[in-house]
Design a protein around this motif. Structure first.
Motif, PDB file in Angstrom:
ATOM      1  N   SER A 140       0.824  -1.209   0.000  1.00 28.97           N
ATOM      2  CA  SER A 140       0.000   0.000   0.000  1.00 28.97           C
ATOM      3  C   SER A 140       0.857   1.258   0.000  1.00 28.97           C
ATOM      4  O   SER A 140       0.624   2.190  -0.778  1.00 28.97           O
ATOM      5  CB  SER A 140      -0.923  -0.014   1.231  1.00 28.97           C
ATOM      6  OG  SER A 140      -1.637   1.195   1.336  1.00 28.97           O
ATOM      7  N   ASP A 141       1.864   1.298   0.871  1.00 34.60           N
ATOM      8  CA  ASP A 141       2.731   2.476   0.944  1.00 34.60           C
ATOM      9  C   ASP A 141       3.466   2.695  -0.380  1.00 34.60           C
ATOM     10  O   ASP A 141       3.596   3.828  -0.855  1.00 34.60           O
ATOM     11  CB  ASP A 141       3.741   2.316   2.079  1.00 34.60           C
ATOM     12  CG  ASP A 141       3.119   2.520   3.450  1.00 34.60           C
ATOM     13  OD1 ASP A 141       1.899   2.781   3.514  1.00 34.60           O
ATOM     14  OD2 ASP A 141       3.843   2.416   4.453  1.00 34.60           O
ATOM     15  N   LEU A 143       2.586   1.684  -3.483  1.00 30.85           N
ATOM     16  CA  LEU A 143       1.681   2.107  -4.560  1.00 30.85           C
ATOM     17  C   LEU A 143       1.204   3.547  -4.341  1.00 30.85           C
ATOM     18  O   LEU A 143       1.090   4.325  -5.302  1.00 30.85           O
ATOM     19  CB  LEU A 143       0.483   1.163  -4.651  1.00 30.85           C
ATOM     20  CG  LEU A 143       0.796  -0.283  -5.081  1.00 30.85           C
ATOM     21  CD1 LEU A 143      -0.488  -1.091  -5.174  1.00 30.85           C
ATOM     22  CD2 LEU A 143       1.540  -0.324  -6.408  1.00 30.85           C
ATOM     23  N   ASN A 144       0.928   3.898  -3.100  1.00 30.08           N
ATOM     24  CA  ASN A 144       0.470   5.270  -2.818  1.00 30.08           C
ATOM     25  C   ASN A 144       1.543   6.299  -3.161  1.00 30.08           C
ATOM     26  O   ASN A 144       1.230   7.396  -3.650  1.00 30.08           O
ATOM     27  CB  ASN A 144       0.061   5.395  -1.346  1.00 30.08           C
ATOM     28  CG  ASN A 144      -1.264   4.696  -1.056  1.00 30.08           C
ATOM     29  OD1 ASN A 144      -2.101   4.545  -1.943  1.00 30.08           O
ATOM     30  ND2 ASN A 144      -1.460   4.269   0.186  1.00 30.08           N
ATOM     31  N   ARG A 145       2.806   5.965  -2.908  1.00 28.02           N
ATOM     32  CA  ARG A 145       3.891   6.893  -3.229  1.00 28.02           C
ATOM     33  C   ARG A 145       3.968   7.170  -4.729  1.00 28.02           C
ATOM     34  O   ARG A 145       4.356   8.259  -5.139  1.00 28.02           O
ATOM     35  CB  ARG A 145       5.240   6.349  -2.730  1.00 28.02           C
ATOM     36  CG  ARG A 145       5.452   6.489  -1.241  1.00 28.02           C
ATOM     37  CD  ARG A 145       6.935   6.370  -0.883  1.00 28.02           C
ATOM     38  NE  ARG A 145       7.535   5.158  -1.399  1.00 28.02           N
ATOM     39  CZ  ARG A 145       7.561   4.000  -0.755  1.00 28.02           C
ATOM     40  NH1 ARG A 145       6.995   3.906   0.455  1.00 28.02           N
ATOM     41  NH2 ARG A 145       8.139   2.936  -1.282  1.00 28.02           N
ATOM     42  N   GLY A 147       1.291   7.001  -6.719  1.00 30.99           N
ATOM     43  CA  GLY A 147      -0.009   7.461  -7.192  1.00 30.99           C
ATOM     44  C   GLY A 147      -0.840   6.407  -7.882  1.00 30.99           C
ATOM     45  O   GLY A 147      -1.719   6.730  -8.704  1.00 30.99           O
ATOM     46  N   GLN A 149      -3.792   3.936  -7.867  1.00 35.91           N
ATOM     47  CA  GLN A 149      -5.038   3.749  -7.122  1.00 35.91           C
ATOM     48  C   GLN A 149      -5.423   2.272  -7.128  1.00 35.91           C
ATOM     49  O   GLN A 149      -5.317   1.588  -8.145  1.00 35.91           O
ATOM     50  CB  GLN A 149      -6.146   4.573  -7.775  1.00 35.91           C
ATOM     51  CG  GLN A 149      -7.432   4.649  -6.976  1.00 35.91           C
ATOM     52  CD  GLN A 149      -8.469   5.537  -7.666  1.00 35.91           C
ATOM     53  OE1 GLN A 149      -8.917   5.242  -8.769  1.00 35.91           O
ATOM     54  NE2 GLN A 149      -8.854   6.618  -7.010  1.00 35.91           N
ATOM     55  N   THR A 252     -13.258   4.613   2.099  1.00 37.60           N
ATOM     56  CA  THR A 252     -12.322   3.899   2.972  1.00 37.60           C
ATOM     57  C   THR A 252     -13.097   3.050   3.970  1.00 37.60           C
ATOM     58  O   THR A 252     -14.258   3.310   4.276  1.00 37.60           O
ATOM     59  CB  THR A 252     -11.400   4.860   3.748  1.00 37.60           C
ATOM     60  OG1 THR A 252     -12.203   5.748   4.535  1.00 37.60           O
ATOM     61  CG2 THR A 252     -10.525   5.658   2.806  1.00 37.60           C
ATOM     62  N   PRO A 261      -8.532   1.337   1.266  1.00 38.74           N
ATOM     63  CA  PRO A 261      -9.392   1.837   0.194  1.00 38.74           C
ATOM     64  C   PRO A 261     -10.451   0.812  -0.206  1.00 38.74           C
ATOM     65  O   PRO A 261     -10.147  -0.380  -0.375  1.00 38.74           O
ATOM     66  CB  PRO A 261      -8.407   2.086  -0.955  1.00 38.74           C
ATOM     67  CG  PRO A 261      -7.297   1.132  -0.711  1.00 38.74           C
ATOM     68  CD  PRO A 261      -7.190   0.967   0.778  1.00 38.74           C
TER      69      PRO A 261
END
Length: 315
Positions: A140-141, A143-145, A147, A149, A252, A261
């Motif tokens: 998660s961290d 992929l979030n870095r 961008g 989704q 969420t 998410p």
């Protein structure tokens, strides 16, 4: 005598042809009726109820045909040959987000009231469950870095709604990512120190710790149009055809004490796909690849073992 025989034979032939003609008309009528009924959802769902996937029942046949026969995944999908740089994960075993994981140490076979409830005992011990959630946080961290989704799906999404965490008798997590991001996902998740991304051309990937492939995160890719999103992988499409208005913008939920998410209308989506009042045991153990007998029963019968939410009591 010969004329009589010929006349009798001709009569029988005419009678046979008449019956065949009638049978053909009946067959043609039935065929046309069934063909047309395939394009009338109420009739289609009635006739095909035993075999027609529940998520498909609210979708038009033309849309389904388009999804089934014109969905193509990306070409030349393969593992990344070389990482531009190896990245250290930002999540460790002491991460505070791992402090709220639900454990079921007190639940064992000695506590069950009925024999069939043994299929619903916790599948992961505390160590493996922490490893699974930690693996998810690393993913998660990362992929979030970048961008990218994504959202939780299938049994993991049921866990969010019904258990506020992993379904106790489950042993993996499922996420969905748009296929347009597949190259970014491959680059990001292939280059995290201590973790492995298993890439498959059918677009069903797995992410896990390099010292133990189990438990793992299942990654499914989807595509879509203005009305629906659906899985690239054909066998996943039976449970992943979603109305886009119910998915986006994402919302969420809470999973093992962490924010995750989810689709915008999680409960609506899940009730179209599953019977949330019925608990279904696993059909296999992912660690041993051993098939397991699939048992279903009212979730309310397991209330003495687990807290559950959004479940109706069934006698």
């Amino acid at each position: 005598m010969t004329n009589k025989l010929l006349s009798s034979s001709n009569s029988r032939c005419k009678m046979l042809l008449k019956r065949l003609h009638y049978a053909f008309k009946v067959f043609l009528f039935i065929f046309m009726f069934l063909l047309l009924s395939m394009f009338i959802p109420l009739l289609r769902n009635t006739f095909l109820y035993p075999v027609w996937p529940k998520p498909w029942r609210h979708i038009g046949t033309v849309d389904l045909l388009m999804m089934e026969f014109f969905t193509e995944g990306p070409q030349n999908v393969a593992s990344l040959n070389q990482c531009p740089a190896i990245v250290s994960p930002n999540v460790s075993q002491s991460d505070p987000r791992l402090l709220n994981i639900q454990t079921y140490d007190e639940i064992s076979e000695d506590r069950i009231r009925y024999g069939e409830h043994k299929h619903f005992l916790p599948l992961l011990n505390e160590e493996k469950k922490r490893r699974l959630v930690q693996t998810y946080l690393v993913l998660s961290d990362a992929l979030n870095r970048r961008g990218v989704q994504f959202f939780l799906r299938a049994g993991t999404l049921i866990g969010v709604l019904r258990h506020r965490g992993l379904i106790p008798w489950d042993d993996d997590m499922d996420i969905a990512i748009h296929v347009k991001d597949w190259m970014t996902v491959r680059e990001v998740l292939s280059c995290i120190e201590g973790y492995v991304l298993k890439v498959d051309p059918i677009m069903h990937w797995k992410f896990f710790v390099n010292t133990s492939w189990y438990p793992f995160i299942d990654i499914f890719f989807y595509t879509g149009n203005d009305e629906y999103v659906w899985a690239i992988t054909d066998y996943t499409r039976r449970t992943m055809v979603l109305e886009i208005s119910h998915v986006f913008p994402l919302s969420t939920g809470v999973f093992e004490g962490i924010e995750v998410p989810t689709p915008k209308d999680t409960e609506i989506i899940l009730r179209k796909q599953y019977d949330l009042d019925t608990c279904v045991s696993r059909s296999s153990n992912h660690e041993t690849s051993q098939p397991l007998p699939e048992v279903d029963l009212p979730c309310s019968s397991l209330f003495y073992l687990y807290d559950m939410f959004h479940v109706n009591y069934v006698e």
